[in-house]
Design a protein around this motif. Sequence first.
Motif, short mmCIF file in Angstrom:
data_model
loop_
_atom_site.label_atom_id
_atom_site.label_comp_id
_atom_site.label_asym_id
_atom_site.label_seq_id
_atom_site.Cartn_x
_atom_site.Cartn_y
_atom_site.Cartn_z
N ALA A 52 0.87 -1.18 0.00
CA ALA A 52 0.00 0.00 0.00
C ALA A 52 0.90 1.22 0.00
N TYR A 53 0.46 2.26 -0.72
CA TYR A 53 1.23 3.50 -0.73
C TYR A 53 0.29 4.69 -0.81
N PHE A 54 0.74 5.81 -0.23
CA PHE A 54 -0.06 7.03 -0.17
C PHE A 54 0.67 8.15 -0.90
N MET A 55 -0.08 8.85 -1.74
CA MET A 55 0.43 10.03 -2.44
C MET A 55 -0.40 11.22 -1.97
N SER A 56 0.24 12.13 -1.27
CA SER A 56 -0.50 13.25 -0.67
C SER A 56 -1.07 14.19 -1.73
N TYR A 57 -0.40 14.33 -2.86
CA TYR A 57 -0.91 15.18 -3.92
C TYR A 57 -2.08 14.44 -4.58
N GLY A 58 -3.27 14.83 -4.23
CA GLY A 58 -4.47 14.18 -4.75
C GLY A 58 -5.08 13.18 -3.79
N ASP A 59 -4.44 12.97 -2.64
CA ASP A 59 -4.97 12.06 -1.61
C ASP A 59 -5.24 10.67 -2.16
N HIS A 60 -4.24 10.07 -2.78
CA HIS A 60 -4.38 8.74 -3.36
C HIS A 60 -3.78 7.69 -2.43
N LEU A 61 -4.61 6.78 -1.96
CA LEU A 61 -4.15 5.61 -1.21
C LEU A 61 -4.38 4.41 -2.10
N MET A 62 -3.31 3.72 -2.45
CA MET A 62 -3.36 2.64 -3.42
C MET A 62 -2.98 1.32 -2.75
N VAL A 63 -3.55 0.22 -3.25
CA VAL A 63 -3.19 -1.11 -2.77
C VAL A 63 -2.85 -1.97 -3.98
N ASP A 64 -1.73 -2.67 -3.87
CA ASP A 64 -1.20 -3.48 -4.97
C ASP A 64 -1.00 -4.91 -4.48
N ASP A 65 -1.44 -5.86 -5.29
CA ASP A 65 -1.22 -7.28 -5.03
C ASP A 65 0.07 -7.66 -5.76
N HIS A 66 1.10 -8.02 -5.02
CA HIS A 66 2.42 -8.28 -5.61
C HIS A 66 2.69 -9.72 -6.00
#
Length: 137
Positions: A52-66
């Motif tokens: 999971a990673y967060f990008m503050s510009y745009g408030d994007h919280l992403m989840v990736d299945d690796h």
Amino acid sequence: MRKRARLAFTAVVVGVLGLVAPQAASADSATCSKRVLNTDGTTKYEGCAGLAYFMSYGDHLMVDDHHADGFPAVVQWWRSDGTGPFETWNREGSSGPDVKAPTGDIPEGDWIFYKVCIGSAGEIFRNTCSDGVTDYA
């Protein structure tokens, strides 16, 4: 000598543009699910099977299945306004796209706390959850 002058000029221009041009969003923070072993020492769940990673510009919280292990990744998050936990599952598989969590607008300066785990059939495997990260919008 001319080549050095051009390189120096290019470096100055890039540096100045970096100060005034809008920057593309990049991960401000990230966390990986934990590796879990079977009792015999073999791997039950791979480390960083979920990211999971967060990008503050745009408030994007992403989840990736690796990992193509049949277990989806899930991100849980809490907001500084006291709401949560919320969950977003990535059931797209390791070859699918990252999934964006619907965090809504996070006011500038407010925080979000999140962790990533893996699970199956709606059950989160708690022993795979990352320690969690606090990041700011």
